[in-house]
Structures are given as structure tokens and as C-alpha cells.
Design a protein around this motif. Structure first.
Motif, mmCIF file in Angstrom:
data_model
loop_
_atom_site.group_PDB
_atom_site.id
_atom_site.type_symbol
_atom_site.label_atom_id
_atom_site.label_comp_id
_atom_site.label_asym_id
_atom_site.label_seq_id
_atom_site.Cartn_x
_atom_site.Cartn_y
_atom_site.Cartn_z
ATOM 1 N N ALA A 1 -11.450 2.746 -10.978
ATOM 2 C CA ALA A 1 -11.546 1.916 -10.028
ATOM 3 C C ALA A 1 -10.515 0.495 -10.370
ATOM 4 O O ALA A 1 -10.021 0.002 -9.417
ATOM 5 C CB ALA A 1 -12.832 1.330 -9.904
ATOM 6 N N ARG A 2 -10.783 0.028 -11.543
ATOM 7 C CA ARG A 2 -9.790 -1.261 -11.941
ATOM 8 C C ARG A 2 -8.690 -0.849 -11.603
ATOM 9 O O ARG A 2 -7.544 -1.375 -11.219
ATOM 10 C CB ARG A 2 -10.227 -1.843 -13.180
ATOM 11 N N TYR B 1 -6.774 1.565 -10.078
ATOM 12 C CA TYR B 1 -6.528 1.632 -8.782
ATOM 13 C C TYR B 1 -6.157 0.330 -7.937
ATOM 14 O O TYR B 1 -4.955 0.015 -7.491
ATOM 15 C CB TYR B 1 -7.698 2.366 -8.082
ATOM 16 N N ALA B 2 -7.177 -0.693 -8.404
ATOM 17 C CA ALA B 2 -6.811 -1.956 -7.782
ATOM 18 C C ALA B 2 -5.574 -2.611 -8.190
ATOM 19 O O ALA B 2 -4.676 -3.325 -7.841
ATOM 20 C CB ALA B 2 -7.998 -2.722 -7.816
ATOM 21 N N ALA B 3 -5.522 -2.416 -9.696
ATOM 22 C CA ALA B 3 -4.344 -2.949 -10.497
ATOM 23 C C ALA B 3 -2.990 -2.599 -10.041
ATOM 24 O O ALA B 3 -1.992 -3.170 -9.921
ATOM 25 C CB ALA B 3 -4.573 -2.731 -11.909
ATOM 26 N N LYS C 1 -2.293 -1.274 -7.097
ATOM 27 C CA LYS C 1 -2.014 -1.755 -5.706
ATOM 28 C C LYS C 1 -1.384 -3.187 -5.832
ATOM 29 O O LYS C 1 -0.283 -3.710 -5.087
ATOM 30 C CB LYS C 1 -3.193 -1.665 -4.715
ATOM 31 N N GLU C 2 -1.887 -4.169 -6.861
ATOM 32 C CA GLU C 2 -1.305 -5.442 -7.078
ATOM 33 C C GLU C 2 0.409 -5.087 -7.660
ATOM 34 O O GLU C 2 0.986 -6.083 -7.092
ATOM 35 C CB GLU C 2 -2.182 -5.994 -8.177
ATOM 36 N N GLY D 1 -6.397 6.339 -11.677
ATOM 37 C CA GLY D 1 -6.384 5.248 -10.641
ATOM 38 C C GLY D 1 -4.974 4.906 -9.886
ATOM 39 O O GLY D 1 -4.794 4.708 -9.058
ATOM 40 N N ALA E 1 -3.261 5.324 -6.162
ATOM 41 C CA ALA E 1 -2.726 4.219 -5.430
ATOM 42 C C ALA E 1 -1.278 4.448 -4.872
ATOM 43 O O ALA E 1 -1.095 4.111 -3.857
ATOM 44 C CB ALA E 1 -2.730 2.749 -6.217
#
Length: 320
Positions: A220-221, A223-225, A227-228, A249, A253
Motif C-alpha cells: 500500500a505504501r 503504491y502511494a510512493a 504515484k508520488e 505496489g 501504480a
């Protein structure tokens, strides 16, 4: 008539050792030094303790003074799904069981979000995973401990060459012509920081900037990273993921952003787990099973030479 004969617990109390240590000393088992054996047997003779009571308890397998010895794998991980989500832990158990073989020693796994305060019933030995340095020292004082990964000074540990693995991943991306390179690094654990250091050292030597974000070894983290990273540089052409779970992840993304792996973006992970094979992911292989087996062997025989760093090896697949 009440049986007033002294018990092994009485002997242990008088000798100033645990019941498990007293049992090992009385039975001549591994895990008790000669000094402890002598002290326990002297106290047993003074109290009139009958050693054959230990043999009876061992034979019947009853809980208490003669219970089966155990090795505990103590994992500090706040993720309640960590055991199924992170292949690393399953590989640790495989290696630990390999080292124990057919010895009459049980293997217990304990995952905790934070370290327990009390330790009323310590095992014969512990493998520490993600245990902070100061806490590792405290556990080492309570009995036999070996950490998986570098810990505090004085705490025996077994670890792969994380720095070298990060070096291999970076060198592969640079030599394959990638120039807009990102990275999702791991948490503030020694193993993650070593991978990061090896990776950044090669990038610095190549004069290569790195678009980086911190992760926590979860999908999860990561995936968010990722995207950043893409928001900062939509033309990103490579990503180093500090573990294979992190790489999953990142791949998610990239797919959602319409970036092709590896035509548009190369991805390299770290662990060399079954996830990497299934995803055809380039990954730095680390011999986790050998790491855990070595740790257990050092629990069983602390006189062994200090364990050396285990080699890591980049396996290149279609993702890069």
C-alpha cells in the motif's frame, strides 16, 4: 502423606538459574556451560534432589520443569497480515526448521506490534526480527539471542550483504541506460538503510540524481510512493524497490499510469522471493533460508565463529 521431596524448581531457585537451564544442566544437554552444570548439580546434591525425576518429566512430555525446549522467532511488525503478506517471514521459518532438523526442540513464532514488556517464560533461544537496537541488547541479556539483520553492538546477528545488493541494482539500471531513476526505499531498519546506502553510492559516483520516496515494506505504501514519484517526474524511466512486496505496489501504480514495464520504466526489487519469480521481476536475491538457518545454528552453539555476511545476487528478468 504429602511428598516433600525437592523439585527441579527448588534447585533452579537455589542455584539462581531458570528451570530450563537447570533441566539442561542436570541432563547434560547443550545450552548449559560447565560452570552452570557444576553449580546446579552441587545444589541438587545439597537439597537431596533426585535427578531421575527430570528424566521422568522429559519422557512423559509434561509441562513444567522438564518441558520441551523451544526456539522463539520474535517478529516486531505492526501489520496484522504480515505473516501472509510478506514472503520473508515464511522463508525465515523454512530456514529455522531446516537447522533444527529432528532435534526435540519446538519452533514458536510470535508477531507483535510492539515489544512485550514482560518476559516471564523465556525460551531456550530467540531469533529477533525488526527488534530495535536497545531492545535487542535487553533481550540478549535475558538469554540466547541472534538478530536477523544488524542490531546493537554486542548482539550477534546474521545478515545478507544488503549494501552490495543495492550496489548491484543501481549499477544494472545505470549501465542499461536509464537516466530518470526513482527509488522507493524502506523503513529506518538497518537492512533497509544498507540497501539504500549501496544504491545511492553508485548513483552519486555516476553523477545521477535519484527521485526518491520512503516506504515501509508494504504494498500500500509503495503504491502511494510510486504515484508520488510519477507526479514529480512523469517521464521516470526506472524504479528501484527496496523489497519485492514494495515492487508489487510500484508495478500497480505504473500499470494504472499507463507506463509499460520495462519498455517505459524498468523496475528492480530486492529479496528474490517467489513474488519476483511470479511477476518476472528483476530482483536482488538474498538467501533468507540460509540466514535463518545460520542464526539457529548460532543459538544452538554460541561458540561458532561470528557469522559472515551472506552474498546477494541480482537476477535480471523481463522487468528491466
Amino acid at each position: 502423606m504429602t511428598d516433600q521431596r525437592p523439585t527441579l524448581a527448588d534447585v533452579a531457585r537455589a542455584a539462581g538459574v531458570s528451570r530450563a537451564a537447570a533441566s539442561r544442566a542436570m541432563n547434560g544437554a547443550y545450552g548449559a556451560s560447565e560452570a552452570v552444570r557444576q553449580r546446579v548439580r552441587e545444589v541438587a546434591a545439597e537439597l537431596g534432589f533426585e535427578p531421575h525425576a527430570v528424566a521422568r518429566a522429559l519422557a512423559t512430555g509434561r509441562a513444567g520443569a522438564g518441558r520441551r525446549e523451544r526456539v522463539e522467532v520474535l517478529i516486531v511488525d505492526p501489520d496484522p497480515d504480515a505473516m501472509s503478506a510478506k514472503p520473508f517471514y515464511g522463508r525465515v521459518l523454512t530456514g529455522a526448521m531446516r537447522a533444527l532438523g529432528d532435534r526435540d526442540i519446538s519452533l514458536e513464532v510470535r508477531r507483535v506490534a510492539t515489544l512485550p514488556v514482560d518476559d516471564a517464560d523465556p525460551p531456550f533461544g530467540r531469533l529477533l526480527i525488526n527488534v530495535p537496537g536497545d531492545a535487542g541488547i535487553a533481550y540478549a541479556r535475558r538469554g540466547r539471542t541472534v538478530a536477523l539483520g544488524r542490531s546493537a553492538p554486542g548482539v550477534t546477528f546474521v545478515a545478507p550483504d544488503n549494501d552490495g545488493g543495492g550496489h548491484q541494482a543501481a549499477a544494472h539500471l545505470v549501465t542499461s541506460g536509464r537516466r530518470r531513476i526513482g527509488a522507493v526505499f524502506g523503513p529506518s531498519t538497518p537492512c533497509a538503510q544498507e540497501r539504500k546506502a549501496g544504491f545511492l553510492r553508485v548513483m552519486a559516483a555516476a553523477g545521477q540524481a535519484v527521485n526518491a520516496a520512503d516506504g515501509d515494506f508494504t504494498r500500500a505504501r509503495a503504491y502511494a510512493a510510486a504515484k508520488e514519484l510519477l507526479a514529480r517526474d512523469p517521464r521516470l524511466d526506472a524504479v528501484f524497490a527496496s523489497c519485492d512486496v514494495t515492487a508489487m505496489g510500484v508495478l500497480q501504480a505504473l500499470r494504472e499510469a499507463g507506463r509499460r514495464v520495462a519498455d517505459d520504466v524498468a523496475v528492480v526489487g530486492f529479496d528474490g522471493s517467489a513474488l519476483a519469480e511470479a511477476a518476472d521481476l528483476s530482483s536482488v536475491y538474498m538467501p533468507v533460508e540460509d540466514e535463518a538457518a545460520s542464526a539457529v545454528e548460532h543459538l544452538l552453539d554460541p561458540a561458532l565463529p561470528p557469522p559472515a555476511r551472506l552474498p546477494t545476487r541480482l537476477t535480471v528478468r523481463s522487468s528491466s
